[in-house]
Design a protein around this motif. Sequence first.
Motif, PDB file in Angstrom:
ATOM      1  N   ASP A  20      19.727  38.040 -58.501  1.00  0.00           N
ATOM      2  CA  ASP A  20      18.769  37.109 -57.907  1.00  0.00           C
ATOM      3  C   ASP A  20      19.074  36.737 -56.475  1.00  0.00           C
ATOM      4  O   ASP A  20      18.751  35.650 -56.043  1.00  0.00           O
ATOM      5  CB  ASP A  20      18.748  35.820 -58.741  1.00  0.00           C
ATOM      6  N   GLY A  21      19.706  37.648 -55.731  1.00  0.00           N
ATOM      7  CA  GLY A  21      20.189  37.267 -54.405  1.00  0.00           C
ATOM      8  C   GLY A  21      19.126  37.029 -53.362  1.00  0.00           C
ATOM      9  O   GLY A  21      19.404  36.426 -52.331  1.00  0.00           O
ATOM     10  N   ARG A  22      17.917  37.517 -53.603  1.00  0.00           N
ATOM     11  CA  ARG A  22      16.867  37.310 -52.609  1.00  0.00           C
ATOM     12  C   ARG A  22      15.894  36.229 -53.069  1.00  0.00           C
ATOM     13  O   ARG A  22      15.772  35.949 -54.252  1.00  0.00           O
ATOM     14  CB  ARG A  22      16.143  38.623 -52.318  1.00  0.00           C
ATOM     15  N   ILE A  23      15.221  35.655 -52.097  1.00  0.00           N
ATOM     16  CA  ILE A  23      14.314  34.541 -52.375  1.00  0.00           C
ATOM     17  C   ILE A  23      13.101  35.046 -53.157  1.00  0.00           C
ATOM     18  O   ILE A  23      12.618  36.159 -52.927  1.00  0.00           O
ATOM     19  CB  ILE A  23      13.932  33.868 -51.041  1.00  0.00           C
ATOM     20  N   SER A  78      20.015  41.537 -53.572  1.00  0.00           N
ATOM     21  CA  SER A  78      20.391  41.427 -52.158  1.00  0.00           C
ATOM     22  C   SER A  78      21.436  42.478 -51.820  1.00  0.00           C
ATOM     23  O   SER A  78      21.701  43.385 -52.607  1.00  0.00           O
ATOM     24  CB  SER A  78      20.911  40.014 -51.863  1.00  0.00           C
ATOM     25  N   ALA A  79      22.032  42.349 -50.646  1.00  0.00           N
ATOM     26  CA  ALA A  79      22.888  43.407 -50.088  1.00  0.00           C
ATOM     27  C   ALA A  79      24.059  43.802 -50.990  1.00  0.00           C
ATOM     28  O   ALA A  79      24.579  44.903 -50.878  1.00  0.00           O
ATOM     29  CB  ALA A  79      23.399  42.985 -48.718  1.00  0.00           C
ATOM     30  N   GLN A  80      24.497  42.885 -51.869  1.00  0.00           N
ATOM     31  CA  GLN A  80      25.626  43.214 -52.746  1.00  0.00           C
ATOM     32  C   GLN A  80      25.156  43.594 -54.149  1.00  0.00           C
ATOM     33  O   GLN A  80      25.976  43.753 -55.043  1.00  0.00           O
ATOM     34  CB  GLN A  80      26.570  42.011 -52.851  1.00  0.00           C
ATOM     35  N   ASP A 118      15.144  42.592 -41.335  1.00  0.00           N
ATOM     36  CA  ASP A 118      15.061  41.772 -42.529  1.00  0.00           C
ATOM     37  C   ASP A 118      13.665  41.179 -42.592  1.00  0.00           C
ATOM     38  O   ASP A 118      13.061  40.880 -41.566  1.00  0.00           O
ATOM     39  CB  ASP A 118      16.107  40.649 -42.465  1.00  0.00           C
ATOM     40  N   PHE A 135      14.649  36.920 -41.971  1.00  0.00           N
ATOM     41  CA  PHE A 135      15.619  36.385 -41.016  1.00  0.00           C
ATOM     42  C   PHE A 135      15.885  37.342 -39.864  1.00  0.00           C
ATOM     43  O   PHE A 135      15.687  38.543 -39.975  1.00  0.00           O
ATOM     44  CB  PHE A 135      16.930  36.077 -41.737  1.00  0.00           C
ATOM     45  N   ILE A 159       8.546  31.921 -42.340  1.00  0.00           N
ATOM     46  CA  ILE A 159       8.719  30.831 -43.308  1.00  0.00           C
ATOM     47  C   ILE A 159       7.673  29.747 -43.063  1.00  0.00           C
ATOM     48  O   ILE A 159       7.027  29.251 -43.987  1.00  0.00           O
ATOM     49  CB  ILE A 159      10.140  30.222 -43.193  1.00  0.00           C
ATOM     50  N   THR A 168       4.424  30.025 -45.894  1.00  0.00           N
ATOM     51  CA  THR A 168       5.163  31.265 -45.657  1.00  0.00           C
ATOM     52  C   THR A 168       4.190  32.443 -45.751  1.00  0.00           C
ATOM     53  O   THR A 168       3.476  32.593 -46.741  1.00  0.00           O
ATOM     54  CB  THR A 168       6.305  31.415 -46.673  1.00  0.00           C
ATOM     55  N   ARG A 206       5.368  28.012 -54.004  1.00  0.00           N
ATOM     56  CA  ARG A 206       6.462  28.972 -54.200  1.00  0.00           C
ATOM     57  C   ARG A 206       6.106  29.984 -55.285  1.00  0.00           C
ATOM     58  O   ARG A 206       6.787  30.990 -55.438  1.00  0.00           O
ATOM     59  CB  ARG A 206       7.743  28.249 -54.594  1.00  0.00           C
ATOM     60  N   LYS A 236      11.619  34.510 -61.171  1.00  0.00           N
ATOM     61  CA  LYS A 236      12.015  35.770 -60.537  1.00  0.00           C
ATOM     62  C   LYS A 236      11.926  36.940 -61.517  1.00  0.00           C
ATOM     63  O   LYS A 236      12.136  38.084 -61.133  1.00  0.00           O
ATOM     64  CB  LYS A 236      13.441  35.662 -60.000  1.00  0.00           C
ATOM     65  N   ARG A 281      26.049  30.735 -58.491  1.00  0.00           N
ATOM     66  CA  ARG A 281      26.059  31.747 -57.447  1.00  0.00           C
ATOM     67  C   ARG A 281      26.869  31.295 -56.233  1.00  0.00           C
ATOM     68  O   ARG A 281      27.409  32.120 -55.503  1.00  0.00           O
ATOM     69  CB  ARG A 281      24.627  32.069 -57.002  1.00  0.00           C
ATOM     70  N   GLU A 298      24.628  37.394 -47.851  1.00  0.00           N
ATOM     71  CA  GLU A 298      23.190  37.139 -47.705  1.00  0.00           C
ATOM     72  C   GLU A 298      22.650  36.460 -48.953  1.00  0.00           C
ATOM     73  O   GLU A 298      21.853  35.530 -48.888  1.00  0.00           O
ATOM     74  CB  GLU A 298      22.437  38.458 -47.486  1.00  0.00           C
ATOM     75  N   GLY A 299      23.116  36.973 -50.101  1.00  0.00           N
ATOM     76  CA  GLY A 299      22.664  36.401 -51.368  1.00  0.00           C
ATOM     77  C   GLY A 299      23.104  34.948 -51.519  1.00  0.00           C
ATOM     78  O   GLY A 299      22.350  34.110 -52.013  1.00  0.00           O
ATOM     79  N   ASN A 348      20.875  32.848 -49.355  1.00  0.00           N
ATOM     80  CA  ASN A 348      19.557  32.675 -49.987  1.00  0.00           C
ATOM     81  C   ASN A 348      19.614  31.692 -51.148  1.00  0.00           C
ATOM     82  O   ASN A 348      18.673  30.920 -51.365  1.00  0.00           O
ATOM     83  CB  ASN A 348      19.023  34.017 -50.480  1.00  0.00           C
ATOM     84  N   GLU A 374      17.452  28.304 -51.696  1.00  0.00           N
ATOM     85  CA  GLU A 374      16.707  27.942 -52.911  1.00  0.00           C
ATOM     86  C   GLU A 374      17.162  26.593 -53.459  1.00  0.00           C
ATOM     87  O   GLU A 374      16.337  25.820 -53.964  1.00  0.00           O
ATOM     88  CB  GLU A 374      16.875  29.038 -53.963  1.00  0.00           C
ATOM     89  N   ILE A 408       5.281  21.352 -49.627  1.00  0.00           N
ATOM     90  CA  ILE A 408       5.662  22.722 -49.250  1.00  0.00           C
ATOM     91  C   ILE A 408       5.604  22.898 -47.732  1.00  0.00           C
ATOM     92  O   ILE A 408       6.478  23.520 -47.137  1.00  0.00           O
ATOM     93  CB  ILE A 408       4.705  23.742 -49.930  1.00  0.00           C
ATOM     94  N   ASN A 459       8.723  23.981 -45.456  1.00  0.00           N
ATOM     95  CA  ASN A 459       8.752  25.207 -44.659  1.00  0.00           C
ATOM     96  C   ASN A 459       9.110  24.930 -43.202  1.00  0.00           C
ATOM     97  O   ASN A 459       9.790  25.729 -42.559  1.00  0.00           O
ATOM     98  CB  ASN A 459       7.409  25.936 -44.749  1.00  0.00           C
ATOM     99  N   ALA A 515      12.410  26.696 -41.742  1.00  0.00           N
ATOM    100  CA  ALA A 515      12.301  27.596 -40.587  1.00  0.00           C
ATOM    101  C   ALA A 515      13.320  27.193 -39.522  1.00  0.00           C
ATOM    102  O   ALA A 515      13.913  28.048 -38.860  1.00  0.00           O
ATOM    103  CB  ALA A 515      10.884  27.561 -40.016  1.00  0.00           C
ATOM    104  N   ARG A 550      21.377  31.027 -39.687  1.00  0.00           N
ATOM    105  CA  ARG A 550      21.876  32.039 -40.625  1.00  0.00           C
ATOM    106  C   ARG A 550      22.990  32.889 -40.027  1.00  0.00           C
ATOM    107  O   ARG A 550      23.987  33.179 -40.687  1.00  0.00           O
ATOM    108  CB  ARG A 550      20.726  32.925 -41.085  1.00  0.00           C
TER     109      ARG A 550
END
Lengths: 280, 147
Positions: A25-28, A56-58, A121, A124, A167, A174, A215, A249, B59, B106-107, B110, B114, B127, B131, B135, B141
């Motif tokens: 679940d690493g990405r939004i 995500s990347a990992q 990306d 970002f 965003i 978004t 969302r 997700k 996480r 990155e994860g 993110n 969240e 919302i 946002n 932003a 980041r």
Amino acid sequence: MTIVKPLTAATLFFSLCVQSALAQDGRIKGTGGVNSISGAGGGGLIPWATLSSHASAQQDGGTLFATRTNVDDFSLDVIGLSASFKNRLEFSLARQEFTIKANNAQIEQDIIGVKLRVAGDLIFGNTPQLSIGAERHSLRDPATAFAVGAREDNGTDYYISAARAWINGPFHRTTMLNINARYSRANQYGILGYSGDEKDGAVALELAAAMFITRSWVIGAEFRQKPDNLSALKEDSARDIFVAWLPSKRWSVTAAYVDLGDIAGAADQTGYYLSLQGTF
Amino acid sequence: MLPSQVKRFSLALFCTGAILSSGCATTSENDSLYLALGGHDGIAKITQLFVMEIAYDDRVFHHFADSNVERFAEKFAEHLCTVVDGPCQYTGDSMIDIHTGMDVTEGGFNAIVEDLMNAMNQADISIGVQNRVLARLAKFRGEVINL
């Protein structure tokens, strides 16, 4: 068959999603989009630069999907899956079953896709997400394609894709824009084969816009230009407006109004698109 | 007083002092985001909810397991306040100094985004306002991940 396949796919989703003990679940939420009719991560009618799943990347992730598109004289059922690795590389598989309602004839096609995120990306940094991809199509039932003048029963599309999400977009929502340039020799997504007497193929433009109202609710539109290779059968651009619901997700449901234009001599094909996707 | 109340009280005193001394309490376009978050009290509430979200987020919790929660909450609130042009002054270390050696992926970044979304949801922040805040925070980041 048309009923059985989505059911099988749904059962598959369920078992795989339940078994998926560790969520990637690493990405939004929503940044994986859905699976297009070719199987590649994207919108519905076109791939996007985004890679499917929320890995995500990992991480590595995958999706399963089933889609039904129903227009006046035809329907298209698709089931497929995709696997994404490190938010870098995506592989996809799709089986399409196209039905001509007038005689209940069916044409099946397999598509293998690969997509590589080459830079940037989605959300970002200064560089939009840039991806390149290829989709290898092969018809399982080429008779119709040859009958209408197609030269081949298989072909590979190549595309370059750029996507960016803001965003804090319009109305403080978004918002994402995606643009593709695709080289394709396909006649009607390959359902009617590849290349024709008028043209070998063409570079086509594809566009998508999407906005997160909340969302979990997304609205958007897509446009897909197509080659027009067959002198006997005019081929139009396709477009859709969609609404997607992402309760988590794990799941998404997408409904769309599609306008596919003229298909194989049948004018103004409009109808609905419905897609169910499971992500793990 | 509970420690959290002490923290809130001292933060309130600090920010009140900042308002009086800086004279930036006048309303402008920039102030509006601070006000949309509920001003000082709103930011304090979001911060508390955010800390709770992190505490239950497997996480990213490991990044915070050895941190001083009180200090984190105080500095985060200050940071958020300045990011939305509130009448506060950030007194913590630079983003780069804080995150160097933390190996935030990155994860992980993110996940924090969240968690903050969830905190703002619970604080009934719309919302649109969320946002606008996200932003602005997103610009940091590069000073957070992969250090």
